[in-house]
Design a protein around this motif. Structure first.
Motif, PDB file in Angstrom:
ATOM      1  N   ILE A  42      43.986  78.540  -0.243  1.00 10.55           N
ATOM      2  CA  ILE A  42      43.820  79.912  -0.723  1.00 10.55           C
ATOM      3  C   ILE A  42      43.436  80.823   0.434  1.00 10.55           C
ATOM      4  O   ILE A  42      44.005  81.912   0.611  1.00 10.55           O
ATOM      5  CB  ILE A  42      42.783  79.970  -1.858  1.00 10.55           C
ATOM      6  CG1 ILE A  42      43.329  79.259  -3.106  1.00 10.55           C
ATOM      7  CG2 ILE A  42      42.424  81.415  -2.193  1.00 10.55           C
ATOM      8  CD1 ILE A  42      42.334  79.156  -4.252  1.00 10.55           C
ATOM      9  N   ARG A  43      42.470  80.382   1.242  1.00  9.89           N
ATOM     10  CA  ARG A  43      42.068  81.187   2.399  1.00  9.89           C
ATOM     11  C   ARG A  43      43.192  81.259   3.428  1.00  9.89           C
ATOM     12  O   ARG A  43      43.390  82.294   4.072  1.00  9.89           O
ATOM     13  CB  ARG A  43      40.804  80.618   3.052  1.00  9.89           C
ATOM     14  CG  ARG A  43      39.586  80.538   2.143  1.00  9.89           C
ATOM     15  CD  ARG A  43      39.215  81.889   1.526  1.00  9.89           C
ATOM     16  NE  ARG A  43      38.919  82.930   2.480  1.00  9.89           N
ATOM     17  CZ  ARG A  43      37.727  83.143   3.039  1.00  9.89           C
ATOM     18  NH1 ARG A  43      36.721  82.346   2.738  1.00  9.89           N
ATOM     19  NH2 ARG A  43      37.536  84.132   3.884  1.00  9.89           N
ATOM     20  N   LEU A  44      43.924  80.164   3.607  1.00 13.83           N
ATOM     21  CA  LEU A  44      45.034  80.170   4.558  1.00 13.83           C
ATOM     22  C   LEU A  44      46.106  81.168   4.139  1.00 13.83           C
ATOM     23  O   LEU A  44      46.635  81.918   4.966  1.00 13.83           O
ATOM     24  CB  LEU A  44      45.635  78.775   4.689  1.00 13.83           C
ATOM     25  CG  LEU A  44      46.854  78.666   5.605  1.00 13.83           C
ATOM     26  CD1 LEU A  44      46.531  79.124   7.021  1.00 13.83           C
ATOM     27  CD2 LEU A  44      47.393  77.236   5.603  1.00 13.83           C
ATOM     28  N   CYS A  45      46.438  81.185   2.848  1.00 12.39           N
ATOM     29  CA  CYS A  45      47.423  82.148   2.360  1.00 12.39           C
ATOM     30  C   CYS A  45      46.972  83.578   2.650  1.00 12.39           C
ATOM     31  O   CYS A  45      47.778  84.446   3.032  1.00 12.39           O
ATOM     32  CB  CYS A  45      47.659  81.956   0.864  1.00 12.39           C
ATOM     33  SG  CYS A  45      48.569  80.453   0.430  1.00 12.39           S
ATOM     34  N   GLU A  46      45.686  83.822   2.473  1.00 10.77           N
ATOM     35  CA  GLU A  46      45.130  85.144   2.754  1.00 10.77           C
ATOM     36  C   GLU A  46      45.317  85.514   4.226  1.00 10.77           C
ATOM     37  O   GLU A  46      45.761  86.624   4.548  1.00 10.77           O
ATOM     38  CB  GLU A  46      43.644  85.135   2.393  1.00 10.77           C
ATOM     39  CG  GLU A  46      42.878  86.386   2.755  1.00 10.77           C
ATOM     40  CD  GLU A  46      41.387  86.196   2.530  1.00 10.77           C
ATOM     41  OE1 GLU A  46      40.603  86.764   3.320  1.00 10.77           O
ATOM     42  OE2 GLU A  46      40.996  85.489   1.580  1.00 10.77           O
ATOM     43  N   LEU A  47      45.003  84.588   5.129  1.00 12.52           N
ATOM     44  CA  LEU A  47      45.145  84.856   6.558  1.00 12.52           C
ATOM     45  C   LEU A  47      46.610  85.054   6.952  1.00 12.52           C
ATOM     46  O   LEU A  47      46.930  85.919   7.777  1.00 12.52           O
ATOM     47  CB  LEU A  47      44.542  83.710   7.377  1.00 12.52           C
ATOM     48  CG  LEU A  47      43.039  83.465   7.247  1.00 12.52           C
ATOM     49  CD1 LEU A  47      42.593  82.384   8.220  1.00 12.52           C
ATOM     50  CD2 LEU A  47      42.244  84.744   7.478  1.00 12.52           C
ATOM     51  N   LEU A  48      47.491  84.258   6.367  1.00 17.45           N
ATOM     52  CA  LEU A  48      48.917  84.393   6.691  1.00 17.45           C
ATOM     53  C   LEU A  48      49.479  85.716   6.198  1.00 17.45           C
ATOM     54  O   LEU A  48      50.277  86.364   6.892  1.00 17.45           O
ATOM     55  CB  LEU A  48      49.694  83.217   6.097  1.00 17.45           C
ATOM     56  CG  LEU A  48      49.439  81.853   6.747  1.00 17.45           C
ATOM     57  CD1 LEU A  48      50.154  80.749   5.978  1.00 17.45           C
ATOM     58  CD2 LEU A  48      49.875  81.860   8.207  1.00 17.45           C
TER      59      LEU A  48
END
Length: 202
Positions: A178-184
């Motif tokens: 979830i956090r990775l999707c946000e950063l991407l």
């Protein structure tokens, strides 16, 4: 060639990143993961995640580099990987009926712009009261010797738990999606666009 790079040799992190169906490469970082004297847990998680991404960044100009590092926390201790049957069993005996927390640091470096962001996610698990027989049978079957919590969430480990608390169960496996999707998304990656492809190693 894909613009996304995962700075990890972990097959578990690659399996998680595969779920996003976005092409990427992966490379194994070589860093010192020792904790510095007096270093706070969150600071350590951030430093290791960023260090992993930085370790391979020079090889991938114009790329987005993902670094991630997981810490297992119990009774004020940072737990390492058990490495063998007896240590894994001993850890699970300690955890029986107790809470263990997992903090995963996540870094994203854009080697084209030089910008980076580092975040972390924490997830808590409560173990059931486990008998010695259950513990030994579990460790024999799943052999979680390279997992810092002495269990494999993606395997039979789910049978050990009473409940979870946190935003993203993928944090338990070592890559908070979830956090990775946000950063991407912040980096301009259209996760729901048409970008199918196969991961490549290096």
């Amino acid at each position: 060639m894909s613009r996304l790079v995962l700075a990890s040799s972990s097959r578990y992190r690659r399996q998680l990143l595969d779920r996003l169906e976005i092409p990427y490469q992966w490379a194994a970082p070589d860093i010192d993961e020792s904790r510095r004297e007096g270093e706070e847990v969150a600071t350590l998680a951030h430093r290791l995640a960023l260090s992993k991404a930085q370790a391979v960044a020079a090889d991938f100009p114009g790329h987005l580099i993902i670094g991630s590092d997981q810490l297992a926390l119990f009774d004020g201790d940072i737990l390492g990987k058990p490495g063998d049957f007896n240590t894994a069993c001993a850890n699970l005996r300690r955890f029986s009926g107790r809470k263990v927390s997992f903090m995963t640091g996540l870094a994203l470096i854009d080697t084209q712009t030089g910008r980076h962001r580092v975040v972390h996610d924490t997830y808590h698990v409560w173990f059931r009261a486990l008998s010695d027989e259950e513990i030994e049978n579990y460790v024999s079957r799943d052999q979680p010797y390279d997992s810092s919590g002495s269990f494999r969430m993606e395997g039979l480990g789910i049978a050990l738990f009473e409940r979870f608390e946190g935003d993203d169960p993928n944090t338990l496996i070592g890559l908070p999606l979830i956090r990775l999707c946000e950063l991407l998304r912040e980096a301009g990656v259209n996760l729901l666009g048409n970008h199918r492809g196969n991961p490549q190693g290096s």
